[in-house]
Design a protein around this motif. Sequence first.
Motif, PDB file in Angstrom:
ATOM      1  N   GLN A   1      -6.480  15.899  -0.692  1.00  0.00           N
ATOM      2  CA  GLN A   1      -5.814  14.955  -1.597  1.00  0.00           C
ATOM      3  C   GLN A   1      -4.958  13.961  -0.824  1.00  0.00           C
ATOM      4  O   GLN A   1      -4.910  12.771  -1.162  1.00  0.00           O
ATOM      5  CB  GLN A   1      -4.971  15.716  -2.628  1.00  0.00           C
ATOM      6  CG  GLN A   1      -5.818  16.476  -3.624  1.00  0.00           C
ATOM      7  CD  GLN A   1      -5.029  17.521  -4.409  1.00  0.00           C
ATOM      8  OE1 GLN A   1      -3.809  17.614  -4.315  1.00  0.00           O
ATOM      9  NE2 GLN A   1      -5.758  18.323  -5.184  1.00  0.00           N
TER      10      GLN A   1
ATOM     11  N   GLU B   1      -7.276  11.401   0.810  1.00  0.00           N
ATOM     12  CA  GLU B   1      -7.805  10.503  -0.215  1.00  0.00           C
ATOM     13  C   GLU B   1      -6.758   9.450  -0.597  1.00  0.00           C
ATOM     14  O   GLU B   1      -7.053   8.263  -0.689  1.00  0.00           O
ATOM     15  CB  GLU B   1      -8.219  11.318  -1.449  1.00  0.00           C
ATOM     16  CG  GLU B   1      -8.750  10.494  -2.603  1.00  0.00           C
ATOM     17  CD  GLU B   1     -10.115   9.869  -2.348  1.00  0.00           C
ATOM     18  OE1 GLU B   1     -10.413   8.863  -3.012  1.00  0.00           O
ATOM     19  OE2 GLU B   1     -10.879  10.381  -1.511  1.00  0.00           O
ATOM     20  N   LYS B   2      -5.529   9.907  -0.799  1.00  0.00           N
ATOM     21  CA  LYS B   2      -4.453   8.990  -1.182  1.00  0.00           C
ATOM     22  C   LYS B   2      -4.109   8.024  -0.045  1.00  0.00           C
ATOM     23  O   LYS B   2      -3.965   6.819  -0.257  1.00  0.00           O
ATOM     24  CB  LYS B   2      -3.206   9.792  -1.581  1.00  0.00           C
ATOM     25  CG  LYS B   2      -2.072   8.945  -2.091  1.00  0.00           C
ATOM     26  CD  LYS B   2      -0.920   9.820  -2.574  1.00  0.00           C
ATOM     27  CE  LYS B   2       0.219   8.970  -3.093  1.00  0.00           C
ATOM     28  NZ  LYS B   2       1.359   9.787  -3.528  1.00  0.00           N
ATOM     29  N   ILE B   3      -3.982   8.550   1.154  1.00  0.00           N
ATOM     30  CA  ILE B   3      -3.620   7.739   2.320  1.00  0.00           C
ATOM     31  C   ILE B   3      -4.670   6.671   2.606  1.00  0.00           C
ATOM     32  O   ILE B   3      -4.346   5.531   2.910  1.00  0.00           O
ATOM     33  CB  ILE B   3      -3.425   8.661   3.552  1.00  0.00           C
ATOM     34  CG1 ILE B   3      -2.162   9.501   3.379  1.00  0.00           C
ATOM     35  CG2 ILE B   3      -3.399   7.865   4.843  1.00  0.00           C
ATOM     36  CD1 ILE B   3      -2.100  10.710   4.293  1.00  0.00           C
ATOM     37  N   SER B   4      -5.939   7.051   2.504  1.00  0.00           N
ATOM     38  CA  SER B   4      -7.038   6.120   2.819  1.00  0.00           C
ATOM     39  C   SER B   4      -7.397   5.242   1.631  1.00  0.00           C
ATOM     40  O   SER B   4      -8.191   4.321   1.767  1.00  0.00           O
ATOM     41  CB  SER B   4      -8.278   6.894   3.265  1.00  0.00           C
ATOM     42  OG  SER B   4      -8.819   7.632   2.179  1.00  0.00           O
ATOM     43  N   GLN B   5      -6.836   5.539   0.459  1.00  0.00           N
ATOM     44  CA  GLN B   5      -7.173   4.849  -0.786  1.00  0.00           C
ATOM     45  C   GLN B   5      -8.684   4.874  -1.033  1.00  0.00           C
ATOM     46  O   GLN B   5      -9.273   3.924  -1.510  1.00  0.00           O
ATOM     47  CB  GLN B   5      -6.636   3.416  -0.773  1.00  0.00           C
ATOM     48  CG  GLN B   5      -5.119   3.376  -0.679  1.00  0.00           C
ATOM     49  CD  GLN B   5      -4.567   1.974  -0.611  1.00  0.00           C
ATOM     50  OE1 GLN B   5      -5.235   1.040  -0.202  1.00  0.00           O
ATOM     51  NE2 GLN B   5      -3.316   1.839  -1.025  1.00  0.00           N
ATOM     52  N   GLY B   6      -9.285   6.001  -0.655  1.00  0.00           N
ATOM     53  CA  GLY B   6     -10.710   6.205  -0.873  1.00  0.00           C
ATOM     54  C   GLY B   6     -11.612   5.514   0.139  1.00  0.00           C
ATOM     55  O   GLY B   6     -12.829   5.634   0.054  1.00  0.00           O
TER      56      GLY B   6
ATOM     57  N   LYS C   1     -11.195   3.916   6.907  1.00  0.00           N
ATOM     58  CA  LYS C   1      -9.810   3.621   7.292  1.00  0.00           C
ATOM     59  C   LYS C   1      -9.502   4.353   8.594  1.00  0.00           C
ATOM     60  O   LYS C   1      -9.699   5.572   8.684  1.00  0.00           O
ATOM     61  CB  LYS C   1      -8.858   4.096   6.186  1.00  0.00           C
ATOM     62  CG  LYS C   1      -7.394   3.923   6.506  1.00  0.00           C
ATOM     63  CD  LYS C   1      -6.981   2.495   6.340  1.00  0.00           C
ATOM     64  CE  LYS C   1      -5.477   2.334   6.566  1.00  0.00           C
ATOM     65  NZ  LYS C   1      -5.095   0.935   6.630  1.00  0.00           N
TER      66      LYS C   1
END
Length: 196
Positions: free
Chosen positions: A129, A132-137, A141
């Motif tokens: 999670q 996912e949040k850090i990379s913005q999907g 990245k």
Amino acid sequence: MKTGAAALLLSAGLLAGGLPAVGIAGLSPTPAWAAPVEEPSGYRMDNYRGPVPPTLQGARVVTTAELEALWRSGEAVLLDVMPQQQKPADLPAGTVWRDPTRKDIPGSLWLANVGYGALTPEATAYFRQSLEKISQGAKDKPLVFYCMTDCWMSWNAAKRAIEWGYGAVLWYPPGADGWEKAKLPLAENRPYGMEN
């Protein structure tokens, strides 16, 4: 991307497709007389503090100079995966416990306890999670994983991110102490998601 840093990354092959694994010259914590550590096929499951291999298949190994350029440009997310010290179970009643802070590379996100070879379901969910949040999907990245010199935690965490489909994984083996040794700044940090 900022032009200067982008040129440095392109010339270093950091943004090349597939991010090939390369060795890191002159920065290995392994003594010159010791045989190089071979990259294992699986995760390191114990003895996390010890000489690490010079490579990680599917990742790009970065030097301090390369990481400094990335840090100054803000083009990559720096992820510290050093474990967080836990409150001792046998602490005498009435003893005040304060969660320790960590000094790491300024601007890093501290994903504590995600570098073990085997993760609990809770740690796995937290790690997935958070990424996912850090990379913005965006699986492309650039994500830089580190902990300390001679520490397998960052190797394990970076390997796991690669297996989860992240395609721009970078690994910085010297860790926070290697960064500090180069006379670069450190800052106090708290685990990501627990900043308050």
